[in-house]
Design an enzyme around this catalytic site. Structure first.
Site, mmCIF file in Angstrom:
data_model
loop_
_atom_site.group_PDB
_atom_site.id
_atom_site.type_symbol
_atom_site.label_atom_id
_atom_site.label_comp_id
_atom_site.label_asym_id
_atom_site.label_seq_id
_atom_site.Cartn_x
_atom_site.Cartn_y
_atom_site.Cartn_z
ATOM 1 C CE LYS A 1 -4.322 -1.600 2.141
ATOM 2 N NZ LYS A 1 -5.183 -1.493 3.339
ATOM 3 C CE LYS B 1 -9.208 -10.976 -2.356
ATOM 4 N NZ LYS B 1 -8.724 -10.947 -0.966
ATOM 5 C CE LYS C 1 -14.722 -3.948 0.664
ATOM 6 N NZ LYS C 1 -15.001 -3.762 2.104
HETATM 7 P P1 AMP Z 1 -11.856 -6.621 2.070
HETATM 8 O O1 AMP Z 1 -13.042 -6.068 1.404
HETATM 9 O O2 AMP Z 1 -10.758 -6.951 1.113
HETATM 10 O O3 AMP Z 1 -11.418 -5.849 3.274
HETATM 11 O O4 AMP Z 1 -12.277 -8.047 2.630
HETATM 12 C C1 AMP Z 1 -13.179 -8.249 3.659
HETATM 13 C C2 AMP Z 1 -13.446 -9.752 3.796
HETATM 14 O O5 AMP Z 1 -14.010 -10.278 2.591
HETATM 15 C C3 AMP Z 1 -12.184 -10.577 4.063
HETATM 16 O O6 AMP Z 1 -12.508 -11.609 4.987
HETATM 17 C C4 AMP Z 1 -11.841 -11.149 2.705
HETATM 18 O O7 AMP Z 1 -11.160 -12.357 2.797
HETATM 19 C C5 AMP Z 1 -13.210 -11.325 2.058
HETATM 20 N N1 AMP Z 1 -13.086 -11.142 0.593
HETATM 21 C C6 AMP Z 1 -12.843 -9.975 -0.052
HETATM 22 N N2 AMP Z 1 -12.796 -10.168 -1.390
HETATM 23 C C7 AMP Z 1 -12.991 -11.488 -1.588
HETATM 24 C C8 AMP Z 1 -13.035 -12.323 -2.753
HETATM 25 N N3 AMP Z 1 -12.885 -11.821 -3.975
HETATM 26 N N4 AMP Z 1 -13.278 -13.646 -2.595
HETATM 27 C C9 AMP Z 1 -13.447 -14.161 -1.357
HETATM 28 N N5 AMP Z 1 -13.406 -13.434 -0.222
HETATM 29 C C10 AMP Z 1 -13.182 -12.117 -0.319
#
Ligand code: AMP
Ligand code: TRP
Length: 334
Positions: A114, A197, A200
């Site tokens: 980051k 992946k 958001k």
């Molecule tokens: P984040 O939005 O990246 O902070 O992720 C929040 C939660 O959602 C975490 O537990 C991630 O592991 C899960 N997560 C985010 N993106 C994915 C994805 N594309 N596939 C599976 N899990 C996800």
């Protein structure tokens, strides 16, 4: 028998969660809340390590909480609250910061990624100490297990090191938590770029399915998802990442096994398969979306629920924090 404690959280970093968050996190949290004493937070103090418009942050925080509830996290069963409502998080983060080596924090790969992306001027000390605040979140609740994606594994390892360091220096105070890393089968990829992946913060919106989007817009994105020229619906992550990703989504949302779905679509084209998936998605998400919007329609009630849950969280957290202050020799106010 008392249930073991579980802790997890998500940043309020968008107006809507994407289905990777839903399948990879919320669906698992919903199941886990049955067998654990579960705490789920909306980590707004982590979110401000990136610039945020104040009124948008407030709204994103409510929206994230509403989506937790709509997805089945029950505030009467689990403790669902907003991180900044419990001041012990920031207090313990300060204490743990005094036990964290500068080099140790500097080795966190998420920080390195980051800070490189933002550049030196936009990299704050808060971003540097992000994992220390995360350790405080977890350790305040004497957490046994932490379900997270594998990108968070290093942060949990640091949490364990800090807990052990504190315990050996000042006496047994923290439970040393275990990570529960989500399986590969729960990882969802971008519909337009099935090697990345779903996120958001994806560059293009076309590959992301949003929980709060109009279901017909999501159906359209599925119809346009990248596949391949083979034309057969079968799982092969290496050779067919697009189709495999759609199969994983289909299986997760329908509760069916991938081979059964492959059989159903044997000899049929991708058009049929995508239409089938779009139907499954709409029927799963329509009620979740409706429930989230209903909760957001009454922000006062939502805030009340979050406040009551924060009261419970604060009680648990303050017990731990008070032990920490005592053990470290801070003079307590009478
Ligand atoms: P984040 O939005 O990246 O902070 O992720 C929040 C939660 O959602 C975490 O537990 C991630 O592991 C899960 N997560 C985010 N993106 C994915 C994805 N594309 N596939 C599976 N899990 C996800
Ligand atoms: N850093 C985590 C993420 O990006 C979110 C988080 C903050 C968290 N505090 C936590 C997750 C405590 C588990 C436990 O996904």
């Amino acid at each position: 028998m008392t249930k073991a404690r579980l802790y997890s959280g998500m940043q309020p970093s968008a107006d809507s969660l994407q289905i990777g968050n839903y399948i990879g996190a919320l669906m698992q949290w919903r199941d886990l809340q049955e067998s654990y004493d579960a705490f789920f937070s909306v980590v707004d103090l982590h979110a401000i390590t990136q610039p945020n418009d104040p009124s948008e942050l407030r709204e994103k925080t409510r929206r994230t909480a509403a989506q937790y509830i709509a997805a089945g996290i029950e505030p009467a069963k689990s403790t669902l609250y907003v991180q900044s409502h419990v001041s012990a998080h920031a207090e313990l983060a300060w204490i743990l910061g005094t036990l964290t080596g500068f080099g140790e924090a500097g080795r966190m790969t998420q920080f390195k990624d980051k800070s490189q992306r933002y550049g030196q001027d936009a990299t704050s000390v808060g971003l540097f100490t992000y994992p220390v605040l995360m350790a405080a979140d977890i350790l305040l609740y004497q957490t046994a297990v932490v379900p997270v994606g594998d990108d968070q594994k290093q942060h949990i390892e640091l949490t364990r090191v800090l807990a052990e360091r504190f315990n050996s220096r000042f006496g047994d105070t923290f439970r040393v938590p275990m990570p529960v890393i989500q399986q590969d089968t729960a990882r969802i990829y971008d519909l337009q770029n099935p090697l990345a992946k779903m996120s958001k913060s994806a560059e293009s919106d076309a590959g992301v399915l949003w929980l709060l989007d109009d279901p017909s817009a999501s159906a359209k994105k599925i119809m346009r998802a990248v596949t391949d020229s083979e034309g057969s619906v079968r799982y092969d992550r290496e050779a067919k990442p697009g189709v495999s990703n759609l199969l994983v989504i289909y299986a997760a949302l329908s509760g069916r096994q991938i081979p059964a779905i492959e059989d159903e679509y044997a000899g049929r084209g991708y058009g049929d398969f995508k239409k089938g998936l779009a139907e499954v998605l709409v029927s799963e998400f329509e009620p979740v979306r409706a429930r989230a919007l209903e909760l957001l329609d009454d922000p006062a009630e939502l805030d009340r629920v979050l406040g009551a849950n924060a009261d419970h969280a604060a009680e648990v957290a303050e017990t731990t924090l008070s032990d920490v202050y005592d053990r470290m020799g801070l003079l307590r106010r009478r």
